[in-house]
Enzyme design. Structure first.
Site, short mmCIF file in Angstrom:
data_model
loop_
_atom_site.label_atom_id
_atom_site.label_comp_id
_atom_site.label_asym_id
_atom_site.label_seq_id
_atom_site.Cartn_x
_atom_site.Cartn_y
_atom_site.Cartn_z
N LYS A 56 0.84 -1.20 0.00
CA LYS A 56 0.00 0.00 0.00
C LYS A 56 0.88 1.25 0.00
CE LYS A 56 -0.32 0.11 5.06
NZ LYS A 56 -1.22 0.07 6.23
N TYR A 294 13.31 31.68 3.88
CA TYR A 294 12.14 32.42 4.35
C TYR A 294 12.32 32.89 5.79
CZ TYR A 294 9.38 31.00 0.28
OH TYR A 294 8.89 30.82 -1.00
#
Length: 402
Positions: A56, A294
């Site tokens: 999965k 940033y």
């Protein structure tokens, strides 16, 4: 990886390498462990425990199709996915083994389950009616009943039918002439924790439910409950089949007590299969006191050489690595500096001799003898290894190596 290895990437230089030999090795180690644990006093195996490989989440970020193909060759008896679309992808890629959809299905998906010969999980009595209707309509094409697995909630309180609902389930199934119960399973909540009674408690509840099914005249089919940690630590949970997930990809759990982690690494040695890398696309020298990224979350305390990687959090570099983790460049650890952005990451390569634009930075993996795997990154950030692995973005190409 060594700097002598050549990996050809077209376009943006960020990629994940998956070593197929590591996947095969891990599968074989699991098989060996199961076979040795299933032997009786005379040394002969009492039964062969089946392996249902969990692929999965795009095979934990490694690539569902490629991983399933290599594990099919290794001997996987079944593949486990989360949803119908994951199962369809494997079928369309040519996977022939049974494919179990672990979390069941949403009303309306039944036709696709039947069309692609997927094995659905049933978690409540009402789902039987939907499957029976779809199976009856496709009876000629199926040439036999539609097989499914029944999930029982043994104490995790997530998905699964209550043990009290088993009489209801048995009665409802008796009216479904086009369905066949091929397996019954549950999921363990704390199999890596040796200091709790939760796994023994769940095991008792589940085995009692299986006994109730048999008492009511219904065979449970293949019975399975063991996940990765239970495969390693709890042989009493192996039953007819096991469902390895993280250990297929090279990672043991963090066991409690921690001493067990060291022990199991020695007992069942695994090889992490995936390395995540990006190239340095820019170098700049910044003076002391300069901010990087940033909000200038990093302030250079000395004249520094800053490298910019062609990858950010959209590619799968966890944003939590900002200002507190490292990558590997030329076999040395280089600190991640500033806030990781969506597409770029800054690193401090001041102490890396000879660094050049185009050099490879290993976010996790190995390089020239220095290692930092997804497990290490996850542990540092308070995450689980699978969370780090499945975070590798869709735009990151997977390169498959022998």
């Amino acid at each position: 990886m060594t700097r002598g290895e050549k990996i050809k990437i077209e376009g943006r230089p960020v990629w994940a390498e998956v070593r197929l030999s590591a996947l095969t090795h891990n599968f074989q180690e699991i098989r060996k462990h199961l076979d040795s644990g299933s032997a009786n006093a005379s040394g002969k195996s009492t039964k062969r425990v089946k392996i249902f490989a969990v692929v999965k989440g795009n095979a934990y970020g490694h690539g569902g199709v490629a991983v399933s193909k290599i594990l099919a060759k290794a001997g996987a008896d079944m593949f486990c996915v989360t949803c119908t679309s994951e199962g369809i992808q494997l079928r369309e890629a040519g996977i022939k083994q049974p494919i179990l959809v672990l979390t069941g299905f949403w009303p309306g998906e039944e036709k696709r389950l039947v069309e692609y010969r997927l094995t659905p999980s049933v978690t409540n009595c009402d789902q039987l009616k939907l499957l029976e209707r779809a199976a009856s309509r496709a009876a000629r094409k199926l040439r036999g009943p539609l097989e499914f697995h029944f999930k029982i909630d043994s104490g995790m309180n997530r998905l699964g039918a209550s043990p009290d609902s088993i009489p209801c389930f048995v009665r409802a199934l008796a009216d479904c002439k086009h369905l066949k119960l091929a397996g019954t399973f549950t999921h363990l909540a704390s199999s890596e924790v040796m200091t709790t009674s939760e796994t023994p408690d769940q095991t008792r509840v589940f085995l009692a439910a299986i006994a109730k099914m048999r008492e009511l005249g219904l065979s449970p089919g293949v019975v399975h409950m063991a996940n990765s940690a239970a495969i390693i630590s709890s042989p009493q949970t192996w039953l007819d089949a096991v469902r390895p997930g993280a250990i297929l990809y090279g990672y043991h759990q963090n066991y409690d007590p921690p001493s067990r982690t060291i022990e199991v690494n020695q007992k069942v040695p695994l090889q992490p299969a995936l390395s995540f890398r990006a190239r340095i696309i820019s170098l700049r020298d910044v003076p002391a006191g300069s901010g990087v990224g940033y909000n200038a979350k990093f302030q250079a305390t000395r004249p520094s050489r800053i490298g910019i990687l062609a990858a950010g959090y959209a590619d799968g570099i966890p944003r939590g690595m900002s200002n507190q983790s490292n990558v590997i460049v030329r076999g040395q650890l280089a600190p991640v500096v500033g806030t990781i952005s969506m597409d770029l990451t800054a690193i401090d390569v001041t102490d890396v001799a000879g660094v050049e634009v185009g050099d490879i930075a290993t976010i996790f993996g190995a390089d020239d003898g220095t290692k930092q795997y997804a497990f290490d990154v996850a542990k540092q950030l308070g995450m689980v290894t699978a969370q780090v692995l499945v975070g590798i973005g869709w735009r990151v190409p997977r390169i498959y190596l022998l």
